[in-house]
Design an enzyme around this catalytic site. Structure first.
Site, PDB file in Angstrom:
ATOM      1  N   ASP A 189      -4.409  -6.032   4.910  1.00 13.90           N
ATOM      2  CA  ASP A 189      -5.482  -6.821   5.528  1.00 13.90           C
ATOM      3  C   ASP A 189      -5.443  -8.282   5.089  1.00 13.90           C
ATOM      4  O   ASP A 189      -5.912  -9.147   5.811  1.00 13.90           O
ATOM      5  CB  ASP A 189      -6.837  -6.208   5.190  1.00 13.90           C
ATOM      6  N   LYS A 208     -14.194   1.785  15.094  1.00 14.52           N
ATOM      7  CA  LYS A 208     -12.955   1.003  15.073  1.00 14.52           C
ATOM      8  C   LYS A 208     -12.360   0.910  16.478  1.00 14.52           C
ATOM      9  O   LYS A 208     -11.859  -0.141  16.882  1.00 14.52           O
ATOM     10  CB  LYS A 208     -11.961   1.675  14.121  1.00 14.52           C
ATOM     11  N   ASN A 256       0.857  -1.191   0.000  1.00 12.67           N
ATOM     12  CA  ASN A 256       0.000   0.000   0.000  1.00 12.67           C
ATOM     13  C   ASN A 256       0.889   1.235   0.000  1.00 12.67           C
ATOM     14  O   ASN A 256       2.110   1.132   0.024  1.00 12.67           O
ATOM     15  CB  ASN A 256      -0.962  -0.021   1.201  1.00 12.67           C
ATOM     16  N   ILE A 268      -2.988  -6.942  14.377  1.00  8.15           N
ATOM     17  CA  ILE A 268      -1.966  -6.754  15.412  1.00  8.15           C
ATOM     18  C   ILE A 268      -2.496  -5.869  16.535  1.00  8.15           C
ATOM     19  O   ILE A 268      -2.377  -6.197  17.721  1.00  8.15           O
ATOM     20  CB  ILE A 268      -0.692  -6.142  14.788  1.00  8.15           C
ATOM     21  N   PRO A 317      -3.576 -11.473  10.555  1.00 10.05           N
ATOM     22  CA  PRO A 317      -3.907 -11.213  11.955  1.00 10.05           C
ATOM     23  C   PRO A 317      -4.006  -9.709  12.188  1.00 10.05           C
ATOM     24  O   PRO A 317      -3.275  -8.934  11.555  1.00 10.05           O
ATOM     25  CB  PRO A 317      -2.711 -11.796  12.718  1.00 10.05           C
TER      26      PRO A 317
HETATM   27  N1  CTP Z   1      -4.007  -2.854  12.128  1.00 13.45           N
HETATM   28  C1  CTP Z   1      -3.235  -3.893  12.623  1.00 13.45           C
HETATM   29  N2  CTP Z   1      -3.237  -5.101  11.989  1.00 13.45           N
HETATM   30  C2  CTP Z   1      -3.983  -5.310  10.899  1.00 13.45           C
HETATM   31  C3  CTP Z   1      -4.791  -4.260  10.376  1.00 13.45           C
HETATM   32  C4  CTP Z   1      -4.754  -3.035  11.016  1.00 13.45           C
HETATM   33  O1  CTP Z   1      -2.534  -3.691  13.626  1.00 13.45           O
HETATM   34  N3  CTP Z   1      -3.965  -6.487  10.314  1.00 13.45           N
HETATM   35  C5  CTP Z   1      -4.022  -1.586  12.847  1.00 13.45           C
HETATM   36  C6  CTP Z   1      -3.386  -0.412  12.122  1.00 13.45           C
HETATM   37  O2  CTP Z   1      -2.019  -0.306  12.428  1.00 13.45           O
HETATM   38  C7  CTP Z   1      -4.177   0.742  12.657  1.00 13.45           C
HETATM   39  C8  CTP Z   1      -5.551   0.171  12.911  1.00 13.45           C
HETATM   40  O3  CTP Z   1      -5.359  -1.235  13.025  1.00 13.45           O
HETATM   41  O4  CTP Z   1      -3.686   1.195  13.891  1.00 13.45           O
HETATM   42  C9  CTP Z   1      -6.602   0.438  11.883  1.00 13.45           C
HETATM   43  O5  CTP Z   1      -6.136   0.153  10.605  1.00 13.45           O
HETATM   44  P1  CTP Z   1      -7.055   0.442   9.348  1.00 13.45           P
HETATM   45  O6  CTP Z   1      -6.360   0.017   8.111  1.00 13.45           O
HETATM   46  O7  CTP Z   1      -7.601   1.847   9.421  1.00 13.45           O
HETATM   47  O8  CTP Z   1      -8.290  -0.477   9.656  1.00 13.45           O
HETATM   48  P2  CTP Z   1      -8.602  -1.958   9.341  1.00 13.45           P
HETATM   49  O9  CTP Z   1      -8.576  -2.720  10.602  1.00 13.45           O
HETATM   50  O10 CTP Z   1      -7.731  -2.456   8.252  1.00 13.45           O
HETATM   51  O11 CTP Z   1     -10.118  -1.842   8.886  1.00 13.45           O
HETATM   52  P3  CTP Z   1     -10.707  -1.371   7.476  1.00 13.45           P
HETATM   53  O12 CTP Z   1      -9.695  -1.702   6.419  1.00 13.45           O
HETATM   54  O13 CTP Z   1     -11.955  -2.171   7.368  1.00 13.45           O
HETATM   55  O14 CTP Z   1     -10.983   0.087   7.592  1.00 13.45           O
END
Ligand code: CTP
Length: 397
Positions: free
Chosen positions: A276, A337, A208, A305, A303
């Site tokens: 993701d 979230k 990304n 984190i 996972p």
């Molecule tokens: N995060 C994480 N591990 C993942 C996905 C996200 O630790 N596998 C953490 C990111 O570092 C951030 C937060 O979760 O602090 C939110 O990440 P974001 O990308 O905004 O959200 P997602 O959980 O991916 O949800 P979505 O893509 O549905 O918005």
């Protein structure tokens, strides 16, 4: 509190220079000795005699540099101090520092020093907001220079806004923090940063646009406040900061393993843009264009984190901070979230391409806590980091 500490105070040329005299008094009240250096412009606003009388020390300035060089060279002058403080620090002084100039006593001392430097900027609002000044500020904080202020208010020039020098007591607090290793001394904080790369096959990957700039700035700001930082970073575009323990990873799974290994911690800041999904199956060989059939990629979920640390029970850090990268309804999605992941704070931002935030130097964030949503004005990622680090220090105090 500052007993035995020696501060080299560079007084620049600005209307706020009169406050530097009060600053000398306040620092001495706390036991510090202060050696004033007046820039040429500084001498237009305060006299060497008044600075010298208040400091009870010899004042150095370009006007006397030839004789001073015989007594104490600029190298000794800069190394003899425990901290260099610039108050007021003008736009010109910031530009000289950022550019590495050494054409007068103050700038030469700043180039020659091996000590930390704290600046208290003071200038007209437009000069502060000018892209050149903001660029210089980013360079200086990147170099590890500490910054206090400027604050917002009515200015001597009749305008209103940010640009006023921090009050002497605020500068004293910043000096104390710098010399006492800061309010986060003894605290361990884990920071994740950058993107993750999920291999498709041995030569291709899913990624990304995260540059890692915000996470890097946060790690630097936390370290500047004295924290011991474990910086777990994916393949980022910006280099990691100095003074932190760097753990380089590539995939989300590796990031989770590195974070788990780094615990326990007092706080965790999860700024990484974790992919993701990963490929459901490992491909040991490069996928070939076999007879025109398009490859079908099957994904598995990575996972989470942040969620796994936030919901980890006994070993959970006292403060868990997540980010929310959104492209619409930022506060609503960020709030949801925060609840879903079980973290304490969410730093929510709008990463739509037109904001220029992802990969850019600025950020406009909303801090979501149990007290509600607090929108911060758009500012440099370094400033967001400094503000967040200060809040974290406050929360862990
Ligand atoms: N995060 C994480 N591990 C993942 C996905 C996200 O630790 N596998 C953490 C990111 O570092 C951030 C937060 O979760 O602090 C939110 O990440 P974001 O990308 O905004 O959200 P997602 O959980 O991916 O949800 P979505 O893509 O549905 O918005």
């Amino acid at each position: 509190m500052l007993g035995g500490k020696r501060i080299l105070l560079i007084i620049g040329g600005g209307i706020a220079a009169f406050k530097a005299l009060d600053l000398i008094r306040r620092l001495r009240e706390r036991g510090a000795s202060v050696v004033p250096v007046l820039t040429r412009a500084g001498t237009e606003f305060v006299t060497p005699l008044s600075a010298s009388a208040l400091a009870a020390e010899k004042v150095y300035s370009d006007l006397f540099d030839l004789t001073d060089e015989a007594e104490m060279g600029h190298i000794e002058l800069s190394r003899d101090a425990d901290l260099l403080v610039l108050a007021p620090c003008t736009a010109d002084l910031m530009a000289k520092m950022a550019g590495g100039h050494a054409d007068d006593l103050a700038s030469t001392v700043l180039m020659a020093t091996d000590k930390r430097v704290l600046i208290a900027p003071a200038m007209n609002v437009r000069m502060w907001q000018h892209p050149a000044t903001q660029r210089n500020l980013a360079t200086l904080t990147g170099d590890g220079v500490l910054v206090v202020g400027p604050t917002e208010g009515d200015m001597a020039c009749g305008e209103y806004g940010p640009g006023r020098m921090a009050e002497p007591l605020e500068i004293v607090a910043a000096v104390e923090a710098a010399l006492m290793d800061g309010p986060l001394k003894g605290r361990h904080i884990v920071v994740t940063s950058g993107p993750t790369h999920e291999p498709i096959d041995p030569v291709r990957y899913i990624a990304n646009r995260s540059s890692g700039a915000q996470g890097t700035a946060i790690a630097r700001a936390l370290a500047a406040l004295g924290a011991q930082v474990t910086f777990v970073t994916g393949p980022a575009a910006v280099p990691p900061p100095e003074g932190v323990t760097v753990v380089r990873v590539e995939t989300a799974q590796q990031m989770l393993d590195a974070v788990t290994a780094a615990l326990p911690a007092d706080a965790g800041v999860f700024a990484a843009a974790v992919a993701d999904w990963r490929m459901a199956e490992k491909r040991p060989q490069k996928i070939k264009k076999d007879g025109g059939a398009l490859p079908v990629l099957e994904f598995a979920e990575n996972p989470d984190i942040l969620a796994s640390v936030a919901q980890s029970g006994d070993g959970r850090p006292a403060l868990v901070v997540g980010f929310a990268a959104e492209t619409e309804d930022v506060v609503a999605h960020g709030t949801a979230k925060r609840a879903r992941k079980g973290c304490d704070w969410i730093v929510a931002n709008d990463v739509s391409p037109e904001t220029g935030i992802m990969g850019g130097t600025e950020n406009a964030v909303t801090l979501i806590t149990d007290a509600g949503a607090e929108a911060w004005p758009r500012m440099g990622k370094d400033q967001v980091a400094a503000r967040l680090a200060a809040k974290i220090a406050e929360a862990l105090a």
